[in-house]
Enzyme design. Structure first.
Site, short mmCIF file in Angstrom:
data_model
loop_
_atom_site.label_atom_id
_atom_site.label_comp_id
_atom_site.label_asym_id
_atom_site.label_seq_id
_atom_site.Cartn_x
_atom_site.Cartn_y
_atom_site.Cartn_z
CE1 TYR A 117 -64.73 3.37 -27.60
CE2 TYR A 117 -64.79 4.05 -29.89
CZ TYR A 117 -64.85 4.36 -28.54
OH TYR A 117 -65.03 5.67 -28.16
CG ASP A 138 -54.41 11.36 -16.53
OD1 ASP A 138 -53.45 10.86 -17.15
OD2 ASP A 138 -54.63 11.11 -15.33
CG ASP A 160 -64.14 8.41 -30.16
OD1 ASP A 160 -64.28 9.44 -30.85
OD2 ASP A 160 -65.09 7.66 -29.86
#
Ligand code: NAI
Ligand code: MG
Length: 327
Positions: free
Chosen positions: A119, A194, A218
């Site tokens: 980001y 994951d 996020d």
């Protein structure tokens, strides 16, 4: 503090933002919070009206306030539109996003790095190919690890979540987080993101404090919101060295905006986190306790399977605050 009252920049934003902000402000008033509100019209609505979502003057005025209380802002997928929240996080250098989650099965905090990673806003957009640069720095990793370790040192342990097998930039993140945890004697382990997503669903009780990079934080925090029952329940703090912004973790929810059914609890809890940060911890606890009793009593918005409106939930929280005061 000087004689000046604590000033809170209030940014309701778009969609359900103003609806849940009204609740949060009502609850702050009920608990007798010692804050002065400074309202700002910022966001997508303002952009549509004026071509500017957040002006330089507003930004300066927001910086003059003691902290920010934020609702939610719509971010259209338009390359010309810059996310207001990302801009505020960068401009105020709010590098640590603290997101607590608790339910009968889990009690954990996601500590998300808030200013870099994917980001960082370094993007090359073309017709045939687009690139987004993932920035990981030692300084950024160190300061988020320090914040996470501070929390973990009062709790059980830290789990560093990364993808360093594929994203080589995460080798620096993992190494730095480990160094910080070791230097502060904080018990720690690590997981690939994951696997962390899988374990969060299967064994959420395994987690205590999670530290991770921007995008992973996020995504995992919305997953945690699902585990506790609704995005509408969850609050967060965005902290810098001396500045802070508090917000529910949900967005502007255009699918339910204007219907009066948004769950205000995430926004109300964000206001409680703000009071805690401002040194009004007793009032923060009074809000948390009132929210807990209101939910136990069955006053719930449709996202939780209930049929109460935003206003009814707010009124019940306020009633719980008032009745606790009478005891
Ligand atoms: P969202 O969080 O707004 O909504 C996701 C789903 O959760 C929707 O079905 C919505 O109805 C539900 N939901 C969210 N908050 C709720 C609440 N308080 N009570 C009941 N249900 C609730 O995410 P979405 O739809 O992906 O994004 C909508 C807009 O919000 C986009 O423009 C996005 O960019 C923006 N956004 C803004 C954020 C912020 O201001 N902090 C954070 C996330 C998204
Ligand atoms: Mg999000």
């Amino acid at each position: 503090m000087s004689g000046k009252r604590t000033e809170v920049a209030v940014i309701p934003g778009d969609g359900i933002g103003p609806e849940v902000m009204e609740s949060a402000l009502g609850v702050l008033e009920a608990v007798g919070a010692d804050v002065e509100q400074v309202p700002f019209e910022v966001g997508f609505g303002r952009w549509k009206r004026t071509g500017e979502a957040l002006s330089a003057e507003d930004l300066e005025s927001i910086k003059q306030c003691d902290c920010v209380l934020f609702g939610a802002i719509t971010t259209p997928p338009d390359p010309k539109y810059r996310s207001v929240l990302l801009r505020l996080r960068k401009e105020l250098d709010l590098f640590a996003n603290i997101r607590p989650f608790s339910s009968s099965r889990l009690d954990l905090i996601v500590v998300r790095e808030n200013t870099e990673g994917l980001y960082s806003g370094i993007e090359v957009l073309g017709e045939e190919e687009c690139r987004t640069v993932r920035v990981i720095t030692r300084r950024g990793s160190r300061r988020i690890a320090e914040r996470a370790c501070l929390l973990a040192s009062r709790r059980r342990r830290l789990t560093i979540v990364h993808k360093s097998n594929v994203l080589k930039s995460d080798i620096l993140f993992l190494k730095t987080c480990r160094e910080v945890a070791e230097s502060l004697s904080v018990p720690h382990d690590d997981l690939l993101v994951d696997a962390a997503a899988y374990h969060l669903v299967m064994r959420p009780e395994r987690f205590d404090v999670i530290v991770t990079t921007n995008l992973f934080g996020d995504i995992l925090s919305d997953l945690c919101a699902g585990l506790v029952g609704s995005l509408g329940l969850c609050a967060s703090a965005n902290l810098g060295e001396s500045r802070a912004l508090f917000e529910p973790i949900h967005g502007s929810a255009p699918d339910i905006a204007g219907q009066g059914i948004a769950n205000p609890v995430g926004a109300v809890r964000s206001a409680a986190m703000m009071l805690d940060w401002l040194g009004q911890a007793e009032k923060a606890r009074a809000i948390e306790a009132a929210v807990g009793r209101a939910l136990e009593g069955g006053v719930k918005t449709p996202d939780l399977g209930g049929s109460s409106s935003t206003r009814q939930v707010t009124e019940e929280i306020v009633r719980q605050i008032d009745s606790a005061r009478k005891i």
